[in-house]
Design an enzyme around this catalytic site. Structure first.
Site, PDB file in Angstrom:
ATOM      1  N   GLU A  85      -5.915   6.905  -1.425  1.00  0.00           N
ATOM      2  CA  GLU A  85      -5.843   5.661  -0.656  1.00  0.00           C
ATOM      3  C   GLU A  85      -6.459   4.488  -1.419  1.00  0.00           C
ATOM      4  O   GLU A  85      -6.006   3.348  -1.279  1.00  0.00           O
ATOM      5  CB  GLU A  85      -6.549   5.842   0.690  1.00  0.00           C
ATOM      6  CG  GLU A  85      -5.848   6.798   1.643  1.00  0.00           C
ATOM      7  CD  GLU A  85      -4.457   6.321   2.009  1.00  0.00           C
ATOM      8  OE1 GLU A  85      -4.303   5.140   2.371  1.00  0.00           O
ATOM      9  OE2 GLU A  85      -3.526   7.132   1.921  1.00  0.00           O
ATOM     10  N   HIS A  89       0.845  -1.206   0.000  1.00  0.00           N
ATOM     11  CA  HIS A  89       0.000   0.000   0.000  1.00  0.00           C
ATOM     12  C   HIS A  89       0.876   1.249   0.000  1.00  0.00           C
ATOM     13  O   HIS A  89       0.636   2.191  -0.775  1.00  0.00           O
ATOM     14  CB  HIS A  89      -0.913  -0.005   1.226  1.00  0.00           C
ATOM     15  CG  HIS A  89      -1.709   1.250   1.388  1.00  0.00           C
ATOM     16  ND1 HIS A  89      -3.018   1.363   0.994  1.00  0.00           N
ATOM     17  CD2 HIS A  89      -1.366   2.466   1.913  1.00  0.00           C
ATOM     18  CE1 HIS A  89      -3.456   2.584   1.245  1.00  0.00           C
ATOM     19  NE2 HIS A  89      -2.471   3.275   1.816  1.00  0.00           N
ATOM     20  N   GLU A  90       1.889   1.271   0.861  1.00  0.00           N
ATOM     21  CA  GLU A  90       2.784   2.424   0.902  1.00  0.00           C
ATOM     22  C   GLU A  90       3.580   2.551  -0.389  1.00  0.00           C
ATOM     23  O   GLU A  90       3.830   3.664  -0.867  1.00  0.00           O
ATOM     24  CB  GLU A  90       3.726   2.306   2.107  1.00  0.00           C
ATOM     25  CG  GLU A  90       3.025   2.317   3.454  1.00  0.00           C
ATOM     26  CD  GLU A  90       2.148   3.546   3.647  1.00  0.00           C
ATOM     27  OE1 GLU A  90       2.590   4.650   3.283  1.00  0.00           O
ATOM     28  OE2 GLU A  90       1.019   3.411   4.161  1.00  0.00           O
ATOM     29  N   HIS A 142       1.842   4.589  -3.047  1.00  0.00           N
ATOM     30  CA  HIS A 142       2.033   6.043  -3.042  1.00  0.00           C
ATOM     31  C   HIS A 142       3.232   6.428  -3.906  1.00  0.00           C
ATOM     32  O   HIS A 142       3.198   7.432  -4.629  1.00  0.00           O
ATOM     33  CB  HIS A 142       2.243   6.547  -1.622  1.00  0.00           C
ATOM     34  CG  HIS A 142       1.006   6.584  -0.791  1.00  0.00           C
ATOM     35  ND1 HIS A 142      -0.123   7.288  -1.159  1.00  0.00           N
ATOM     36  CD2 HIS A 142       0.706   6.003   0.410  1.00  0.00           C
ATOM     37  CE1 HIS A 142      -1.054   7.148  -0.237  1.00  0.00           C
ATOM     38  NE2 HIS A 142      -0.585   6.374   0.725  1.00  0.00           N
TER      39      HIS A 142
END
Length: 285
Positions: A179, A130-131, A134
């Site tokens: 997100e 998930h990070e 970004h």
């Protein structure tokens, strides 16, 4: 456990970017000088702050330091076709993870120990991915503003309140939309929607003691109940009021979005395009 995953060589951010993220990013880019203003006003100070915070109070993950975490990072980067950033682990009782990346600088991510303690290895990899989302989507400039807002609220409550109040509605809207793209990156890296949804469930109501007792099917039903409760005009109004000042969508909405995308042709086609299989195992985690 032995996992077989598709390595998504040549994966581009727009291959998985959520439509809401694309729309919100386009809106922000139309604000003249915003990118430059954030980099000029916050860049050098933020970089120095995060750097000092990490080297003073965190552990840098590597082949020699927490190698299992390092392996999860490298595998997720390989699947998502991304250069590995630095990964730090920080002692903190609040379950959280965040990423810092100003353009042209060394990106890094931080995992809090309390988050690691309530997740399985696959779920930790979902958080890492998930990070990484970004970074893949180049969220860094706007994400820096979000991270500083959160840290300011924790360290300097008065400043944090002023900053949050002055933050434009468009910025908060973008953060929430971004997100959704990063949850998709987590799904692409783990290639198991239940793993990603389980992370969201544990973020909503988990702890090391409760984690093993949580029921994912019941949580998915809860997400559907939330949809039903917000279908009418009043429900929509209350939902918007609830989320307007949040930097993240509520967990049940994120779980619902992952469940839908996991069954879509778009997601399946990305896996089919994978050029090779990656084998991994975490028996000794």
């Amino acid at each position: 456990m032995n996992l077989m995953k598709q390595v998504l060589t040549g994966l581009k951010a727009d291959d998985f970017r959520h439509p809401l993220d694309l729309q919100a990013t386009t809106t922000l880019k139309q604000l003249p000088g915003l990118d430059l203003a954030i980099r000029s006003l916050l860049g050098s100070v933020a970089e120095q702050f995060f750097y000092l915070n990490n080297i003073a109070a965190s552990v840098l993950v590597s082949e020699k330091q927490l190698p299992q975490l390092h392996k999860l990072l490298l595998e997720a980067c390989q699947v998502l076709d991304l250069e590995p950033p630095q990964l730090y682990v920080q002692q903190n009782p609040v379950p959280n993870a965040y990423t810092f990346a100003m353009r042209g600088k060394q990106p890094f991510m931080v995992l809090h120990t309390s988050l690691i303690e309530m997740l399985t290895a696959e779920e930790i990899q979902a958080v890492i991915a998930h990070e990484l989302g970004h970074l893949k989507c180049e969220h860094g400039v706007y994400l820096t503003m979000a991270n500083i807002m959160v840290l300011a609220a924790n360290l300097l409550p008065t400043w944090g309140t002023i900053l949050a109040q002055s933050l434009q509605e468009q910025m908060l809207q973008w953060i929430r939309c971004a997100e959704f793209s990063c949850d998709r990156a987590a799904l692409l890296a783990t290639q198991n929607p239940q793993v990603v949804m389980s992370v969201l469930m544990k973020l909503a109501g988990g702890s090391p003691r409760l984690a093993s007792q949580l029921n994912l099917d019941a949580f998915i039903e809860q997400a559907k109940a939330y949809d039903s409760a917000t279908e009418d005009q009043l429900g929509e109004l209350l939902k918007n009021a609830q989320t307007a000042q949040l930097t993240h969508p509520v967990p049940v909405i994120r779980a619902r979005e992952i469940e839908r995308w996991a069954s879509s042709a778009e997601y399946q086609n990305l896996l089919v395009k994978g050029t090779k299989e990656l084998q991994g195992g975490w028996r000794n985690w």
